[in-house]
Design an enzyme around this catalytic site. Sequence first.
Site: not given
Length: 323
Positions: A234, A263, A283
């Site tokens: 994260r 994001e 991601h």
Amino acid sequence: MKITILDDYQHVIEKLDCFKILKDQNVEILHNTEKNVKILAEKLKDSDIIVLTRERTAINEKLISLLPNLKLISQTGKISNHLNLSDCTKYQIAVAEGIGSPIAPAELTWALLLNTVRQIPNAMEEMKNGKWQTNIGSTIHGKTIGIWGYGKIGQRIAQYAKVFGAKVIVWGSESSKAKAIEHGFKKANSKEDFFKDADIVTLHLRLNESTYGIVKESDLLQMKDNSILINAARAELIEKGKLLKSLKAGKPSYAGVDVYEEEPIYDKNYELLKLPNVICTPHLGYVEKSSYELYFRNAFENVLNFINGKPTNIANPEVLESL
């Protein structure tokens, strides 16, 4: 009941084998993330059930207070900081928790690590531009890999490191360090030693109140020359804006990053993308077919069981009494 699936960036969910579980159901798939709560609430106003794609949309009181028809949120993977369970309970919304797998995230982490150490993407890009052997990387063998967080993913990374001939040191909770020692690895004596001694630091912590911003600028600036930071966990584990600042200061020297403070990122001029010493992926940690089939199958089964009056994996079962 109307079922809405959120944040299918890649238009892949309806192509999954497990999507057949929802045949004959009233299903809508939203492909773009909507950050504006009022606009999102308008899109979801008729939804009885929403299925989340991991943590791509924040679920909080501001949103769910605008969704009077919502009865169930079915989570793919585990509930994290993106969803406030107490808010859902307050509004009598059941939350079905999913299951997770460490395999795809661990493999992606190792791919980032390997590519960053060898500087493979840079070499490939230069070759496409007609240049030959413009950079030189190094090996993983003989390096010290520091793993912060020795859960299911961290344990896999330690085993990968062992196979590649790297040394491993672990930092984290007392239980993490004890488990690492049990598995034959070393623990760092302190956080300071952890960052000073590791050639490569990779983060594997869950994000919560106690871990938010846990990696400080001062930690990063203690890292060795030619050190590497890998973060596929994260972005918020690192103090806001400090990774970029530290990279510009040369500590760490390189980074491999799969997660970002905001994001999705569509800005070609996003600053991390412009740094030659950073490898970025969008991601992709859990974005893999087997993982999707696992996560969404479980989420869809929870949806059908709820519709059929036999709810499963409910994280706040007290709300079922009023439904």
